[in-house]
Design an enzyme around this catalytic site. Structure first.
Site, PDB file in Angstrom:
ATOM      1  N   TYR A  91       0.831  -1.217   0.000  1.00  0.00           N
ATOM      2  CA  TYR A  91       0.000   0.000   0.000  1.00  0.00           C
ATOM      3  C   TYR A  91       0.867   1.269   0.000  1.00  0.00           C
ATOM      4  CZ  TYR A  91      -3.540  -3.347   1.707  1.00  0.00           C
ATOM      5  OH  TYR A  91      -4.363  -4.434   1.881  1.00  0.00           O
TER       6      TYR A  91
ATOM      7  N   HIS B  41       0.824 -11.642   1.906  1.00  0.00           N
ATOM      8  CA  HIS B  41      -0.267 -10.938   1.222  1.00  0.00           C
ATOM      9  C   HIS B  41      -0.992 -11.834   0.209  1.00  0.00           C
ATOM     10  CE1 HIS B  41      -1.396  -6.495   0.361  1.00  0.00           C
ATOM     11  NE2 HIS B  41      -2.419  -7.268   0.129  1.00  0.00           N
TER      12      HIS B  41
HETATM   13  N1  NAP Z   1      -5.338  -8.815   1.848  1.00  0.00           N
HETATM   14  C1  NAP Z   1      -5.753  -8.295   0.715  1.00  0.00           C
HETATM   15  O1  NAP Z   1      -5.452  -8.769  -0.378  1.00  0.00           O
HETATM   16  C2  NAP Z   1      -6.630  -7.090   0.763  1.00  0.00           C
HETATM   17  C3  NAP Z   1      -7.272  -6.623  -0.399  1.00  0.00           C
HETATM   18  C4  NAP Z   1      -8.091  -5.509  -0.309  1.00  0.00           C
HETATM   19  C5  NAP Z   1      -8.259  -4.880   0.921  1.00  0.00           C
HETATM   20  N2  NAP Z   1      -7.610  -5.330   2.044  1.00  0.00           N
HETATM   21  C6  NAP Z   1      -7.775  -4.675   3.364  1.00  0.00           C
HETATM   22  O2  NAP Z   1      -9.165  -4.577   3.639  1.00  0.00           O
HETATM   23  C7  NAP Z   1      -9.484  -3.211   3.920  1.00  0.00           C
HETATM   24  C8  NAP Z   1     -10.901  -2.916   3.513  1.00  0.00           C
HETATM   25  O3  NAP Z   1     -11.086  -3.124   2.130  1.00  0.00           O
HETATM   26  P1  NAP Z   1     -11.354  -1.928   1.111  1.00  0.00           P
HETATM   27  O4  NAP Z   1     -10.884  -0.670   1.734  1.00  0.00           O
HETATM   28  O5  NAP Z   1     -10.725  -2.249  -0.166  1.00  0.00           O
HETATM   29  O6  NAP Z   1     -12.919  -1.980   0.913  1.00  0.00           O
HETATM   30  P2  NAP Z   1     -14.183  -1.672   1.861  1.00  0.00           P
HETATM   31  O7  NAP Z   1     -13.757  -1.312   3.235  1.00  0.00           O
HETATM   32  O8  NAP Z   1     -15.133  -2.798   1.652  1.00  0.00           O
HETATM   33  O9  NAP Z   1     -14.816  -0.437   1.120  1.00  0.00           O
HETATM   34  C9  NAP Z   1     -14.163   0.817   1.114  1.00  0.00           C
HETATM   35  C10 NAP Z   1     -14.987   1.696   0.193  1.00  0.00           C
HETATM   36  O10 NAP Z   1     -16.284   1.894   0.755  1.00  0.00           O
HETATM   37  C11 NAP Z   1     -16.510   3.284   0.976  1.00  0.00           C
HETATM   38  N3  NAP Z   1     -17.169   3.407   2.291  1.00  0.00           N
HETATM   39  C12 NAP Z   1     -16.592   3.303   3.516  1.00  0.00           C
HETATM   40  N4  NAP Z   1     -17.507   3.450   4.486  1.00  0.00           N
HETATM   41  C13 NAP Z   1     -18.697   3.647   3.883  1.00  0.00           C
HETATM   42  C14 NAP Z   1     -19.999   3.866   4.360  1.00  0.00           C
HETATM   43  N5  NAP Z   1     -20.255   3.914   5.664  1.00  0.00           N
HETATM   44  N6  NAP Z   1     -21.006   4.019   3.437  1.00  0.00           N
HETATM   45  C15 NAP Z   1     -20.741   3.974   2.103  1.00  0.00           C
HETATM   46  N7  NAP Z   1     -19.511   3.760   1.585  1.00  0.00           N
HETATM   47  C16 NAP Z   1     -18.485   3.597   2.486  1.00  0.00           C
HETATM   48  C17 NAP Z   1     -15.155   3.943   0.945  1.00  0.00           C
HETATM   49  O11 NAP Z   1     -15.240   5.242   0.393  1.00  0.00           O
HETATM   50  P3  NAP Z   1     -14.661   6.552   1.191  1.00  0.00           P
HETATM   51  O12 NAP Z   1     -13.238   6.276   1.529  1.00  0.00           O
HETATM   52  O13 NAP Z   1     -14.862   7.649   0.220  1.00  0.00           O
HETATM   53  O14 NAP Z   1     -15.550   6.664   2.413  1.00  0.00           O
HETATM   54  C18 NAP Z   1     -14.372   3.039  -0.017  1.00  0.00           C
HETATM   55  O15 NAP Z   1     -14.636   3.414  -1.360  1.00  0.00           O
HETATM   56  C19 NAP Z   1      -8.425  -2.452   3.105  1.00  0.00           C
HETATM   57  O16 NAP Z   1      -8.359  -1.094   3.445  1.00  0.00           O
HETATM   58  C20 NAP Z   1      -7.200  -3.271   3.410  1.00  0.00           C
HETATM   59  O17 NAP Z   1      -6.699  -2.969   4.685  1.00  0.00           O
HETATM   60  C21 NAP Z   1      -6.811  -6.431   1.973  1.00  0.00           C
END
Ligand code: NAP
Length: 276
Positions: A54, A110
């Site tokens: 990241y 990862h």
């Molecule tokens: N291990 C892996 O391969 C892997 C892959 C992907 C992710 N991850 C981890 O998982 C975490 C979460 O996944 P993610 O960030 O990709 O997806 P997520 O948390 O499912 O979704 C984030 C998205 O949702 C929006 N959002 C957040 N809160 C909201 C709400 N209350 N209402 C409406 N929309 C909302 C955010 O926009 P705004 O920011 O504009 O609010 C952002 O666009 C990552 O940050 C990372 O730490 C790990």
């Protein structure tokens, strides 16, 4: 009771505890990370999920240092890319330097990288790093059933966590069942679906019935189905919304309605570990 103390802990198979609700920083701009993580810590999050890939670990580190929160009240996860560009030992030392820490609470591989064939050798490296005290707990991410069978069979060491894509439309029941059999905690990435919250009527009906937002109903579903969950938001008001999920409870009927939103393999929205 402080806001952060309302977050339940999950006991991992190595005896350590992880806050069940954390804050993820995938796609958080490195230039904004210190401010965003600082906001999340002020809102009450005490568990931060980052990764070398990241490129924002230094911002996480600066936010932690500026917060003044005692180290033992924080839970920090980062991840070894396992992309063929160096050893896990070098990668973790670099991550610790960026984070300004002398150990992480959880170090994950990862991706299993079937094309490189390094799912097992990376796990053997992580076992050594845990023994050296650089990571309190070790686990994997995006490991498939076969990858888990391989590393457990060859080393006898069971990962504490497998962090996998998991949301309403991609519920991963089979893999989760395997985790339960082995005592591996399931951590959900893309918990909200990765950006676009599903329009499935069942979700919106459940949210309306409880007077909460769809995102809050989704996070409640994760918590009640035993997932560790790490939603991301750049916006402080959404960070607070996503943290405010301990004042209501979904019924068994509602949980069953949400279980039916699953689309199986068609629900995958992120990277496929078979391909990466
Ligand atoms: N291990 C892996 O391969 C892997 C892959 C992907 C992710 N991850 C981890 O998982 C975490 C979460 O996944 P993610 O960030 O990709 O997806 P997520 O948390 O499912 O979704 C984030 C998205 O949702 C929006 N959002 C957040 N809160 C909201 C709400 N209350 N209402 C409406 N929309 C909302 C955010 O926009 P705004 O920011 O504009 O609010 C952002 O666009 C990552 O940050 C990372 O730490 C790990």
């Amino acid at each position: 009771m402080t806001a952060s103390s309302s977050v339940p802990s999950v006991t991992l198979n190595d005896g350590a505890s992880i806050p069940q609700l954390g804050f993820g920083v995938f796609r958080v701009d490195p230039a904004e990370t210190e401010r965003i993580v600082g906001d999340a810590l002020e809102v009450g999050y005490r568990h931060i999920d980052t990764a070398a890939m990241y490129r924002n670990e230094d911002g996480v580190g600066r936010a932690i240092a500026a917060s003044g929160i005692p180290r033992d009240e924080l839970f920090v996860t980062t991840k070894f890319p396992n992309n063929g560009s160096g050893s896990a030992a070098d990668a973790l030392r670099h991550s610790l330097d960026q984070l300004g820490l002398d150990r992480v609470d959880l170090y994950l591989i990862h991706w299993p990288r079937p094309k490189l064939g390094t799912a097992l050798s990376a796990w053997q490296e992580l076992i050594e790093l845990q023994q050296a005290g650089l990571a309190t707990s070790i686990g994997v991410s995006n490991y498939r059933a076969g990858d888990l069978g391989l590393i457990i069979g060859e080393t006898g060491v069971i990962p504490a966590v497998n962090q996998i894509e998991l949301h309403l439309e991609f519920q991963q029941r089979e893999l989760k069942e395997l985790h339960t059999q082995h005592g591996i905690a399931t951590e959900a990435w893309y918990p909200l679906g990765g950006g676009e919250i599903t329009s499935a009527p069942a979700l919106h009906e459940v949210a309306k019935a409880h007077g909460v937002t769809p995102a809050q109903a989704i996070l409640r579903w994760h918590l009640q189905t035993g997932n560790i969950v790490i939603p991301k938001s750049n916006r402080r008001e959404r960070m607070a919304e996503n943290f405010d999920v301990f004042g209501f409870e979904l019924t068994d009927v509602e949980l069953a309605a949400l279980a039916a939103v699953d689309q199986g393999a068609a629900g995958r929205r992120g990277g496929d570990p078979n391909e990466l």
